[in-house]
Design a protein around this motif. Structure first.
Motif, PDB file in Angstrom:
ATOM      1  N   LEU A  13       0.844  -1.244  -0.028  1.00 24.96           N
ATOM      2  CA  LEU A  13       0.058  -0.135   0.054  1.00 24.96           C
ATOM      3  C   LEU A  13       0.813   1.325  -0.144  1.00 24.96           C
ATOM      4  CD1 LEU A  13      -2.803  -1.278   2.619  1.00 24.96           C
ATOM      5  CD2 LEU A  13      -2.650  -1.293   0.257  1.00 24.96           C
ATOM      6  N   ALA A  14       1.919   1.217   0.656  1.00 30.09           N
ATOM      7  CA  ALA A  14       2.901   2.514   0.647  1.00 30.09           C
ATOM      8  C   ALA A  14       4.319   1.951   0.950  1.00 30.09           C
ATOM      9  CB  ALA A  14       2.292   3.292   1.902  1.00 30.09           C
ATOM     10  N   SER A  15       5.049   2.968   0.901  1.00 31.44           N
ATOM     11  CA  SER A  15       6.591   2.789   1.067  1.00 31.44           C
ATOM     12  C   SER A  15       7.210   3.956   1.804  1.00 31.44           C
ATOM     13  CB  SER A  15       7.283   2.570  -0.171  1.00 31.44           C
ATOM     14  OG  SER A  15       8.684   2.450   0.230  1.00 31.44           O
ATOM     15  N   ALA A  21      -2.552   0.477  -4.740  1.00 30.99           N
ATOM     16  CA  ALA A  21      -2.907  -0.632  -4.387  1.00 30.99           C
ATOM     17  C   ALA A  21      -3.631  -1.729  -5.245  1.00 30.99           C
ATOM     18  CB  ALA A  21      -3.764  -0.359  -2.865  1.00 30.99           C
ATOM     19  N   ASP A  22      -3.929  -3.117  -4.778  1.00 32.43           N
ATOM     20  CA  ASP A  22      -4.603  -3.829  -5.413  1.00 32.43           C
ATOM     21  C   ASP A  22      -5.768  -4.088  -4.950  1.00 32.43           C
ATOM     22  OD1 ASP A  22      -1.287  -5.826  -5.888  1.00 32.43           O
ATOM     23  OD2 ASP A  22      -2.404  -4.261  -7.292  1.00 32.43           O
ATOM     24  N   VAL A  23      -6.178  -3.284  -3.950  1.00 33.29           N
ATOM     25  CA  VAL A  23      -7.717  -3.304  -3.445  1.00 33.29           C
ATOM     26  C   VAL A  23      -8.329  -2.265  -3.461  1.00 33.29           C
ATOM     27  CG1 VAL A  23      -6.695  -5.263  -1.767  1.00 33.29           C
ATOM     28  CG2 VAL A  23      -6.618  -2.608  -1.010  1.00 33.29           C
ATOM     29  N   GLY A  24      -9.870  -2.518  -3.204  1.00 35.65           N
ATOM     30  CA  GLY A  24     -10.814  -1.084  -3.381  1.00 35.65           C
ATOM     31  C   GLY A  24     -10.860  -0.331  -2.336  1.00 35.65           C
ATOM     32  N   ASP A  25     -10.117  -0.651  -0.830  1.00 36.89           N
ATOM     33  CA  ASP A  25     -10.290  -0.109   0.186  1.00 36.89           C
ATOM     34  C   ASP A  25      -9.457   1.212   0.119  1.00 36.89           C
ATOM     35  OD1 ASP A  25     -11.736  -1.901   1.123  1.00 36.89           O
ATOM     36  OD2 ASP A  25     -10.146  -2.857   2.231  1.00 36.89           O
ATOM     37  N   PRO A  26      -9.836   2.079   0.608  1.00 35.54           N
ATOM     38  CA  PRO A  26      -9.083   3.400   0.568  1.00 35.54           C
ATOM     39  C   PRO A  26      -7.420   3.382   1.293  1.00 35.54           C
ATOM     40  CG  PRO A  26     -10.665   3.517   2.284  1.00 35.54           C
ATOM     41  CD  PRO A  26     -10.806   2.366   1.534  1.00 35.54           C
ATOM     42  N   LEU A  27      -6.602   4.053   0.650  1.00 38.89           N
ATOM     43  CA  LEU A  27      -5.429   3.911   1.716  1.00 38.89           C
ATOM     44  C   LEU A  27      -5.439   4.685   2.944  1.00 38.89           C
ATOM     45  CD1 LEU A  27      -3.046   4.844  -1.246  1.00 38.89           C
ATOM     46  CD2 LEU A  27      -3.376   2.704  -0.391  1.00 38.89           C
ATOM     47  N   VAL A  35       2.021  -3.462   3.968  1.00 39.20           N
ATOM     48  CA  VAL A  35       1.635  -4.573   3.344  1.00 39.20           C
ATOM     49  C   VAL A  35       0.176  -5.022   3.766  1.00 39.20           C
ATOM     50  CG1 VAL A  35       2.124  -7.096   3.064  1.00 39.20           C
ATOM     51  CG2 VAL A  35       3.705  -5.648   3.494  1.00 39.20           C
ATOM     52  N   HIS A  36      -0.694  -5.080   2.877  1.00 41.29           N
ATOM     53  CA  HIS A  36      -2.111  -5.676   3.236  1.00 41.29           C
ATOM     54  C   HIS A  36      -1.721  -7.268   2.899  1.00 41.29           C
ATOM     55  CE1 HIS A  36      -6.445  -6.303   1.321  1.00 41.29           C
ATOM     56  NE2 HIS A  36      -6.409  -6.438   2.909  1.00 41.29           N
ATOM     57  N   TRP A  37      -2.482  -7.989   4.094  1.00 40.02           N
ATOM     58  CA  TRP A  37      -2.192  -9.316   4.206  1.00 40.02           C
ATOM     59  C   TRP A  37      -3.602  -9.903   4.007  1.00 40.02           C
ATOM     60  CZ3 TRP A  37       2.604 -10.971   4.583  1.00 40.02           C
ATOM     61  CH2 TRP A  37       3.515 -10.092   5.246  1.00 40.02           C
ATOM     62  N   SER A  38      -3.349 -11.250   3.157  1.00 36.50           N
ATOM     63  CA  SER A  38      -4.748 -12.200   3.054  1.00 36.50           C
ATOM     64  C   SER A  38      -5.437 -12.212   4.281  1.00 36.50           C
ATOM     65  CB  SER A  38      -4.419 -13.245   2.388  1.00 36.50           C
ATOM     66  OG  SER A  38      -3.643 -14.221   3.149  1.00 36.50           O
TER      67      SER A  38
END
Length: 99
Positions: free
Chosen positions: A24-26, A91-97, A41-44
């Motif tokens: 999501l960021a660095s 990001a690879d997801v639809g959630d906001p950062l 990191v966004h985790w499963s």
């Protein structure tokens, strides 16, 4: 330095092994010895609010198959630069950062 041993799977019990879904960021953090790059990191199985900061080198070692090429923008940095800002990464997801 403190060495943290890997957990034996038989000791972990009913904890679930998670895998990275997206970076999501660095940003960079200064340690007493050197400056290190970290990735958020966004985790499963977890929400983006439960994302964690991981050292980039350790993340690459643990998940060598995870493609980071299009996830992290490397900064051009001069020797006189002492402060670096966080960079948001796609990001690879639809959630906001996270903020």
């Amino acid at each position: 330095p403190t060495i943290i041993p890997e957990l034996d799977p038989s000791v972990v019990g009913n904890l679930v092994e998670v895998t990275p879904v997206a970076v999501l960021a660095s940003h960079y953090v200064q340690t007493p010895i050197e400056e290190k790059q970290q990735v958020l990191v966004h985790w499963s199985g977890l929400t983006t609010q439960e994302a964690t900061w991981e050292e980039l080198a350790a993340f690459k070692d643990r998940f060598p198959q995870f493609n980071l090429e299009d996830k992290i923008r490397l900064e051009e940095r001069g020797i006189d630069t002492s402060q670096h800002k966080s960079k948001q990464i796609s990001a690879d997801v639809g959630d906001p950062l996270p903020d």
